[in-house]
Design an enzyme around this catalytic site. Structure first.
Site, short mmCIF file in Angstrom:
data_model
loop_
_atom_site.label_atom_id
_atom_site.label_comp_id
_atom_site.label_asym_id
_atom_site.label_seq_id
_atom_site.Cartn_x
_atom_site.Cartn_y
_atom_site.Cartn_z
CG HIS A 19 -1.93 -0.98 1.39
ND1 HIS A 19 -2.11 -1.71 2.53
CD2 HIS A 19 -2.89 -1.39 0.52
CE1 HIS A 19 -3.14 -2.53 2.38
NE2 HIS A 19 -3.63 -2.37 1.15
CE LYS A 43 -12.97 -6.90 3.95
NZ LYS A 43 -12.35 -6.22 2.82
O1 PNS Z 1 -8.83 -2.71 0.32
P1 PNS Z 1 -10.09 -3.14 -0.36
O2 PNS Z 1 -11.07 -3.72 0.64
O3 PNS Z 1 -9.83 -4.06 -1.52
O4 PNS Z 1 -10.75 -1.80 -0.97
C1 PNS Z 1 -11.97 -1.84 -1.69
C2 PNS Z 1 -12.57 -0.43 -1.90
C3 PNS Z 1 -12.68 0.31 -0.58
C4 PNS Z 1 -11.66 0.36 -2.82
C5 PNS Z 1 -13.96 -0.60 -2.57
O5 PNS Z 1 -14.65 -1.61 -1.90
C6 PNS Z 1 -14.79 0.66 -2.57
O6 PNS Z 1 -14.49 1.60 -3.29
N1 PNS Z 1 -15.83 0.68 -1.72
C7 PNS Z 1 -16.68 1.83 -1.51
C8 PNS Z 1 -18.12 1.59 -1.95
C9 PNS Z 1 -18.30 1.90 -3.42
O7 PNS Z 1 -18.03 2.98 -3.88
N2 PNS Z 1 -18.75 0.87 -4.15
C10 PNS Z 1 -18.96 0.94 -5.57
C11 PNS Z 1 -17.68 0.58 -6.31
S1 PNS Z 1 -17.93 0.62 -8.05
#
Ligand code: PNS
Length: 161
Positions: A19, A43
Site C-alpha cells: 500500500h 466486514k
Molecule cells: O482494500 P479493499 O477492501 O480491496 O478496498 C476496496 C474499496 C474500498 C476500494 C472498494 O470496496 C470501494 O471503493 N468501496 C466503496 C463503496 C463503493 O463505492 N462501491 C462501488 C464501487 S464501483
C-alpha cells in the site's frame, strides 16, 4: 492554484508496504493524496478504523502531501465532496484486473471520476493485508512486508485474542 488531488481507497487492515509503495508513488504525481479508509460495518476487521488511520498517518507523514481520512457509502461521493478527480489503485496481477476494471468503469460512469492504475512493485505482488494477518496468526514471519511499527501492533493485537 488548483490542486491536483487523488485518493487511494481501501480497507488497510492493516497498511502494508505494498500500500505504502502505491501511496508514495501517487504522492509524487499529485499535489495532494487522500488515503481513504472504508468504514464497512458488514466486514469484520482486526483493527478499528481509528487504529488503521493512526498507523497510516504515522507511515505516510514523511511523504508530506498525504492526508488520511475515512469514508462510508460510495467512493465517488467522497471524491465529489472533496473535489478529488482521480482514484489511484495498485494492480498486483491479472487476477486483480477484472474487478478493478469493473469498479473503474462504474465509478467513471457514475460521476466521471477517473481511475489510474499503478503497477505494483514485483516485491509486493503477492502481498495482501489478509494474507499478512493469516501468516502472522500462525506464527509466520511477516517482517519486511509491513512497517516495523505495524508489525509491533499486529503482534500485540494477535496476543490479545
Ligand atoms: O482494500 P479493499 O477492501 O480491496 O478496498 C476496496 C474499496 C474500498 C476500494 C472498494 O470496496 C470501494 O471503493 N468501496 C466503496 C463503496 C463503493 O463505492 N462501491 C462501488 C464501487 S464501483
Amino acid at each position: 492554484m488548483h490542486k491536483r488531488k487523488a485518493v487511494c481507497p481501501g480497507s488497510f487492515d492493516p497498511v502494508t508496504n505494498g500500500h505504502l509503495d502505491i501511496i508514495g508513488r501517487a504522492a509524487s504525481l499529485f499535489d495532494e493524496v487522500t488515503v481513504a479508509v472504508l468504514i464497512n460495518k458488514k466486514k469484520s476487521s482486526l483493527f478499528s478504523v481509528d487504529e488503521r488511520i493512526e498507523m497510516l498517518q504515522k507511515e505516510t507523514a514523511p511523504m508530506g502531501n498525504v492526508v488520511v481520512d475515512s469514508f462510508h457509502g460510495l467512493l465517488v461521493d467522497f471524491c465529489i465532496e472533496r473535489k478529488i478527480s482521480a482514484i489511484v489503485k495498485g494492480l498486483r496481477a491479472v487476477s486483480d484486473f477484472d474487478y478493478e476494471l469493473q469498479m473503474a468503469q462504474m465509478n467513471h460512469g457514475l460521476t466521471g471520476v477517473e481511475t489510474l492504475f499503478v503497477s505494483t512493485n514485483p516485491l509486493y505482488s503477492y502481498l495482501s493485508s489478509s494474507l499478512v494477518k493469516e501468516v502472522a496468526t500462525y506464527g509466520g514471519d511477516v517482517a519486511g512486508l509491513i512497517p516495523d511499527a505495524v508489525l509491533a501492533r499486529l503482534k500485540e493485537k494477535l496476543d490479545e485474542q
